[in-house]
Design an enzyme around this catalytic site. Structure first.
Site, short mmCIF file in Angstrom:
data_model
loop_
_atom_site.label_atom_id
_atom_site.label_comp_id
_atom_site.label_asym_id
_atom_site.label_seq_id
_atom_site.Cartn_x
_atom_site.Cartn_y
_atom_site.Cartn_z
N LYS A 52 0.85 -1.20 0.00
CA LYS A 52 0.00 0.00 0.00
C LYS A 52 0.88 1.24 0.00
CE LYS A 52 -3.91 -2.28 2.22
NZ LYS A 52 -4.66 -2.60 3.43
N GLN A 96 -4.83 -1.38 9.52
CA GLN A 96 -4.75 -2.71 8.91
C GLN A 96 -5.35 -3.76 9.84
OE1 GLN A 96 -3.77 -3.28 5.80
NE2 GLN A 96 -3.97 -5.49 5.93
N ASP A 119 -11.36 2.88 4.05
CA ASP A 119 -11.82 1.49 3.94
C ASP A 119 -13.32 1.41 3.71
OD1 ASP A 119 -9.89 -0.57 4.10
OD2 ASP A 119 -9.54 -0.15 6.22
N1 GUN Z 1 -6.94 -6.62 5.95
C1 GUN Z 1 -7.23 -7.36 4.85
N2 GUN Z 1 -7.95 -6.62 3.97
C2 GUN Z 1 -8.09 -5.39 4.53
C3 GUN Z 1 -8.72 -4.19 4.09
O1 GUN Z 1 -9.31 -4.09 3.01
N3 GUN Z 1 -8.63 -3.14 4.96
C4 GUN Z 1 -8.01 -3.21 6.15
N4 GUN Z 1 -8.00 -2.14 6.92
N5 GUN Z 1 -7.42 -4.33 6.58
C5 GUN Z 1 -7.46 -5.40 5.77
#
Ligand code: GUN
Length: 281
Positions: A52, A96, A119
């Site tokens: 990311k 995350q 998100d």
């Molecule tokens: N962990 C796995 N997928 C995601 C996501 O789309 N967002 C977040 N914040 N954590 C994740």
């Protein structure tokens, strides 16, 4: 048969976002910022966060990663989110997941101000999406939606079967496709005859986490199949779709890896820019 190239689609989207950021820079003399909070040392989370950060920098976003050890107090995290909520240089905040057990996931999600919730997990954004209002949309279903639209721009009246009812994927996916006038069925582990449901579908979105569940004889000709699954097996990473079998019958199929995954990250960058733009209105 179309093999849906998620990597290529993500590269194209990121190129568009890069242009958009350079326009924003000219207009506002600043760039949108994404802050990611990573708690603990789980390897998959570390890899996701690194990707990311790398992609955010690639398109020209201001990127920050805040790391905490596995035993960090919940209050420290909530206080940090509160600080970021007030920081004008931060357009988007992402914590995350998964979180260590002693931290209340829902509390953390709700601590993020909805206007910076890249998100789309905050109940306010969940509600806005289901009401059809503008808001952050969860990155993975948004990525799936953009891939489907590329193959089939006219979605009205299409019969969609979604496998999996999670807040992360299945439910927001249904909302996005309902808005496009699809007829949407959400199926799950208690669905009686999943094969019969799938055989009705013009579009199948599999987000259930069962390796190679969807077989070739579950899919009719001309069906678009989107595979959200990432399952570790002794044969390596496989999706929720039996790729070899379904590839022979479907109209279009996403591979795993290289399908939905790259689009998820590109959509996170898109959400960050969209949060910035809404904050300037
Ligand atoms: N962990 C796995 N997928 C995601 C996501 O789309 N967002 C977040 N914040 N954590 C994740």
């Amino acid at each position: 048969m179309i093999l849906i190239d998620g990597k290529k689609a993500a590269t194209e989207l990121k190129e568009e976002l890069k242009q958009e950021i350079s326009q924003i820079k000219k207009k506002y003399n600043k760039v949108p910022g994404l802050t990611v909070i990573l708690i603990g040392d789980m390897a998959p989370s570390q890899i996701y966060v690194r990707n990311k950060e790398k992609s955010a920098i690639e398109v020209g976003l201001k990127s920050e990663v805040i790391k905490y050890s596995n035993n960090v107090e919940e209050k420290i995290v909530l206080d940090k989110i509160n600080e970021l909520n007030k920081d004008d240089s931060v357009s988007g905040i992402l914590v995350q997941l998964p979180l260590p057990n002693h931290i209340d996931k829902q509390k953390v999600i709700e601590a993020i101000i909805p206007s910076k919730d890249v998100d789309g997990f905050h109940p306010m954004n969940v509600g806005n999406l289901s009401s059809g209002y503008e808001c952050s949309i969860p990155c993975t279903p948004l990525g799936c939606y953009l891939l489907i639209k590329k193959i089939e721009p006219k979605l009205s009246g299409k019969k969609v079967i979604i496998i999996g009812r999670s807040n992360l994927n299945g439910k927001p996916m249904a909302q996005l496709l309902l808005k496009e006038n699809c007829t949407v069925t959400i199926t799950h582990s208690k669905t009686k005859d999943l094969k019969a449901e799938c055989l009705q579908a013009d579009i199948i979105v599999a987000a259930v986490g069962i390796p190679e569940l969807i077989r070739g004889d579950w899919v009719k000709k001309n069906t678009i199949v989107i595979d959200v699954g990432i399952n570790k097996t002794e044969r390596g990473i496989v999706g929720d779709v039996h790729f070899k079998e379904v590839f022979k019958v479907a109209k279009a199929l996403t591979p795993v890896p290289g399908g939905v995954g790259p689009m998820t990250i590109a959509c996170l960058l898109k959400n960050t820019i969209d949060c910035f733009k809404r904050s300037q209105k």
